[in-house]
Write a protein that holds these residues in place. Sequence first.
Motif, PDB file in Angstrom:
ATOM      1  N   ASN A  22       0.829  -1.204   0.000  1.00 50.17           N
ATOM      2  CA  ASN A  22       0.000   0.000   0.000  1.00 50.17           C
ATOM      3  C   ASN A  22       0.864   1.255   0.000  1.00 50.17           C
ATOM      4  OD1 ASN A  22      -2.397  -1.408  -0.049  1.00 50.17           O
ATOM      5  ND2 ASN A  22      -2.631  -1.405   2.168  1.00 50.17           N
ATOM      6  N   MET A  23       1.982   1.214   0.683  1.00 51.42           N
ATOM      7  CA  MET A  23       2.901   2.357   0.712  1.00 51.42           C
ATOM      8  C   MET A  23       3.429   2.624  -0.699  1.00 51.42           C
ATOM      9  SD  MET A  23       4.406   4.798   2.150  1.00 51.42           S
ATOM     10  CE  MET A  23       4.895   4.820   3.834  1.00 51.42           C
ATOM     11  N   ARG A  24       3.760   1.548  -1.415  1.00 57.01           N
ATOM     12  CA  ARG A  24       4.275   1.716  -2.779  1.00 57.01           C
ATOM     13  C   ARG A  24       3.224   2.369  -3.671  1.00 57.01           C
ATOM     14  NH1 ARG A  24       6.080  -2.098  -7.552  1.00 57.01           N
ATOM     15  NH2 ARG A  24       8.008  -1.030  -8.068  1.00 57.01           N
ATOM     16  N   VAL A  25       2.003   1.890  -3.602  1.00 59.79           N
ATOM     17  CA  VAL A  25       0.932   2.468  -4.400  1.00 59.79           C
ATOM     18  C   VAL A  25       0.705   3.924  -4.011  1.00 59.79           C
ATOM     19  CG1 VAL A  25      -1.548   2.352  -4.900  1.00 59.79           C
ATOM     20  CG2 VAL A  25      -0.177   0.253  -4.882  1.00 59.79           C
ATOM     21  N   ALA A  26       0.734   4.223  -2.721  1.00 65.50           N
ATOM     22  CA  ALA A  26       0.555   5.600  -2.264  1.00 65.50           C
ATOM     23  C   ALA A  26       1.667   6.502  -2.803  1.00 65.50           C
ATOM     24  CB  ALA A  26       0.521   5.648  -0.738  1.00 65.50           C
ATOM     25  N   LEU A  27       2.890   6.012  -2.801  1.00 66.33           N
ATOM     26  CA  LEU A  27       4.006   6.805  -3.329  1.00 66.33           C
ATOM     27  C   LEU A  27       3.874   7.009  -4.834  1.00 66.33           C
ATOM     28  CD1 LEU A  27       6.958   5.274  -1.275  1.00 66.33           C
ATOM     29  CD2 LEU A  27       6.083   7.631  -1.116  1.00 66.33           C
ATOM     30  N   ILE A  28       3.445   5.978  -5.543  1.00 67.17           N
ATOM     31  CA  ILE A  28       3.242   6.115  -6.989  1.00 67.17           C
ATOM     32  C   ILE A  28       2.194   7.191  -7.260  1.00 67.17           C
ATOM     33  CG2 ILE A  28       2.344   4.955  -9.044  1.00 67.17           C
ATOM     34  CD1 ILE A  28       3.666   2.349  -7.942  1.00 67.17           C
ATOM     35  N   ARG A  29       1.116   7.165  -6.516  1.00 69.23           N
ATOM     36  CA  ARG A  29       0.060   8.172  -6.699  1.00 69.23           C
ATOM     37  C   ARG A  29       0.569   9.572  -6.360  1.00 69.23           C
ATOM     38  NH1 ARG A  29      -1.599   4.854  -9.749  1.00 69.23           N
ATOM     39  NH2 ARG A  29      -3.076   3.267  -9.143  1.00 69.23           N
ATOM     40  N   GLU A  30       1.370   9.669  -5.327  1.00 74.51           N
ATOM     41  CA  GLU A  30       1.951  10.970  -4.961  1.00 74.51           C
ATOM     42  C   GLU A  30       2.875  11.467  -6.075  1.00 74.51           C
ATOM     43  OE1 GLU A  30       4.448  12.994  -1.293  1.00 74.51           O
ATOM     44  OE2 GLU A  30       3.584  11.003  -1.018  1.00 74.51           O
ATOM     45  N   TYR A  34       2.722  15.066  -8.343  1.00 72.69           N
ATOM     46  CA  TYR A  34       3.823  15.991  -8.604  1.00 72.69           C
ATOM     47  C   TYR A  34       4.060  16.157 -10.102  1.00 72.69           C
ATOM     48  CZ  TYR A  34       5.176  16.568  -3.746  1.00 72.69           C
ATOM     49  OH  TYR A  34       5.195  16.900  -2.414  1.00 72.69           O
ATOM     50  N   LEU A  35       3.936  15.079 -10.847  1.00 69.01           N
ATOM     51  CA  LEU A  35       4.095  15.165 -12.301  1.00 69.01           C
ATOM     52  C   LEU A  35       3.000  16.047 -12.901  1.00 69.01           C
ATOM     53  CD1 LEU A  35       5.492  14.235 -14.911  1.00 69.01           C
ATOM     54  CD2 LEU A  35       3.980  12.250 -14.899  1.00 69.01           C
ATOM     55  N   GLN A  36       1.771  15.855 -12.463  1.00 72.37           N
ATOM     56  CA  GLN A  36       0.643  16.617 -13.002  1.00 72.37           C
ATOM     57  C   GLN A  36       0.729  18.104 -12.691  1.00 72.37           C
ATOM     58  OE1 GLN A  36      -2.883  14.645 -11.587  1.00 72.37           O
ATOM     59  NE2 GLN A  36      -2.511  12.826 -12.834  1.00 72.37           N
ATOM     60  N   ILE A  46       9.971  10.944  -5.192  1.00 77.20           N
ATOM     61  CA  ILE A  46       8.959  10.050  -4.641  1.00 77.20           C
ATOM     62  C   ILE A  46       8.959   8.704  -5.365  1.00 77.20           C
ATOM     63  CG2 ILE A  46       6.454   9.729  -4.386  1.00 77.20           C
ATOM     64  CD1 ILE A  46       7.702  11.675  -2.372  1.00 77.20           C
ATOM     65  N   MET A  47       9.051   8.738  -6.679  1.00 80.74           N
ATOM     66  CA  MET A  47       9.026   7.495  -7.458  1.00 80.74           C
ATOM     67  C   MET A  47      10.238   6.621  -7.163  1.00 80.74           C
ATOM     68  SD  MET A  47       7.524   9.268 -10.909  1.00 80.74           S
ATOM     69  CE  MET A  47       8.276   8.095 -12.005  1.00 80.74           C
ATOM     70  N   ASN A  48      11.376   7.238  -6.906  1.00 79.94           N
ATOM     71  CA  ASN A  48      12.559   6.453  -6.533  1.00 79.94           C
ATOM     72  C   ASN A  48      12.337   5.720  -5.216  1.00 79.94           C
ATOM     73  OD1 ASN A  48      14.022   7.093  -8.827  1.00 79.94           O
ATOM     74  ND2 ASN A  48      15.013   8.854  -7.884  1.00 79.94           N
ATOM     75  N   GLN A  49      11.602   6.337  -4.299  1.00 79.30           N
ATOM     76  CA  GLN A  49      11.265   5.644  -3.051  1.00 79.30           C
ATOM     77  C   GLN A  49      10.359   4.448  -3.339  1.00 79.30           C
ATOM     78  OE1 GLN A  49       9.920   8.206   0.183  1.00 79.30           O
ATOM     79  NE2 GLN A  49      10.947   9.923  -0.810  1.00 79.30           N
ATOM     80  N   ASP A  69       7.155   9.407 -18.499  1.00 78.77           N
ATOM     81  CA  ASP A  69       6.463  10.700 -18.516  1.00 78.77           C
ATOM     82  C   ASP A  69       7.281  11.794 -17.825  1.00 78.77           C
ATOM     83  OD1 ASP A  69       4.327   9.407 -19.755  1.00 78.77           O
ATOM     84  OD2 ASP A  69       3.127   9.285 -17.926  1.00 78.77           O
ATOM     85  N   VAL A  70       7.897  11.442 -16.702  1.00 74.65           N
ATOM     86  CA  VAL A  70       8.698  12.423 -15.963  1.00 74.65           C
ATOM     87  C   VAL A  70       9.891  12.874 -16.796  1.00 74.65           C
ATOM     88  CG1 VAL A  70      10.246  12.725 -13.987  1.00 74.65           C
ATOM     89  CG2 VAL A  70       7.997  11.717 -13.649  1.00 74.65           C
ATOM     90  N   TYR A  71      10.604  11.905 -17.367  1.00 73.07           N
ATOM     91  CA  TYR A  71      11.775  12.275 -18.172  1.00 73.07           C
ATOM     92  C   TYR A  71      11.362  13.065 -19.414  1.00 73.07           C
ATOM     93  CZ  TYR A  71      14.736   9.491 -15.137  1.00 73.07           C
ATOM     94  OH  TYR A  71      15.420   8.994 -14.047  1.00 73.07           O
ATOM     95  N   TYR A  72      10.203  12.749 -19.968  1.00 74.96           N
ATOM     96  CA  TYR A  72       9.698  13.530 -21.095  1.00 74.96           C
ATOM     97  C   TYR A  72       9.472  14.979 -20.659  1.00 74.96           C
ATOM     98  CZ  TYR A  72       6.667  15.158 -24.848  1.00 74.96           C
ATOM     99  OH  TYR A  72       6.135  15.888 -25.882  1.00 74.96           O
ATOM    100  N   GLN A  73       8.824  15.140 -19.522  1.00 71.89           N
ATOM    101  CA  GLN A  73       8.550  16.490 -19.008  1.00 71.89           C
ATOM    102  C   GLN A  73       9.846  17.258 -18.740  1.00 71.89           C
ATOM    103  OE1 GLN A  73       6.609  17.670 -15.014  1.00 71.89           O
ATOM    104  NE2 GLN A  73       4.881  17.386 -16.416  1.00 71.89           N
ATOM    105  N   LYS A  74      10.886  16.553 -18.304  1.00 72.00           N
ATOM    106  CA  LYS A  74      12.177  17.187 -18.033  1.00 72.00           C
ATOM    107  C   LYS A  74      12.972  17.451 -19.314  1.00 72.00           C
ATOM    108  CE  LYS A  74      14.666  15.651 -14.583  1.00 72.00           C
ATOM    109  NZ  LYS A  74      14.919  16.752 -13.661  1.00 72.00           N
ATOM    110  N   GLY A  75      12.523  16.897 -20.451  1.00 68.44           N
ATOM    111  CA  GLY A  75      13.242  17.068 -21.706  1.00 68.44           C
ATOM    112  C   GLY A  75      14.370  16.078 -21.896  1.00 68.44           C
TER     113      GLY A  75
END
Length: 126
Positions: A22-30, A34-36, A46-49, A69-75
Motif C-alpha cells: 500500500n505504501m508503494r501504491v501511495a508513493l506512486i500516486r503521490e 507531482y508530475l501533473q 517520490i518514485m525512486n522511493q 512521462d517524468v523524463y519527457y517532461q524534463k526534456g
Amino acid sequence: MPEHCSMSGNPVMHLKVHDTLNMRVALIREGEIYLQIGQPDSALFIMNQAMHLPGAPNDQSYLLLLYGDVYYQKGDFDQSIASYLQAKALALKIGRSISVINADLGLGKVYVRKGEYEKGLFHARQ
C-alpha cells in the motif's frame, strides 16, 4: 487533515501505511500528482522511493511508464525512451496490454518531439 496523514518538515506528504504494498501504491500516486502539477524533480524523488519497495508487476510497469512521462517532461528524451521501452517489455511479459499501448503512445510522443516522425508514427500505430 485526515487522521492517516501527517506532514513532515519537507514538502513531501508521507502517508502512514503499515503495508509496504500500500505504501508503494501511495508513493506512486503521490509521484503522479507531482508530475501533473509540473514538479518532475519531486515526482522522481517520490518514485525512486516507490521503486525500492516490493510490489506487483502491474505496479512496476505503471511506475516505469511514469518514469517515461517524468523524463519527457524534463526534456530528457533518451531516458524517457529507455523507461517506456522497459515498461513495454515488462507489460508484454506479464500480459498487461493497456501498459503496452501506453508505452507505445509515450514512445510515439517522444519520437515526434525529437523530430523522428517515422518512429513516432510507428509506435503510435502499434
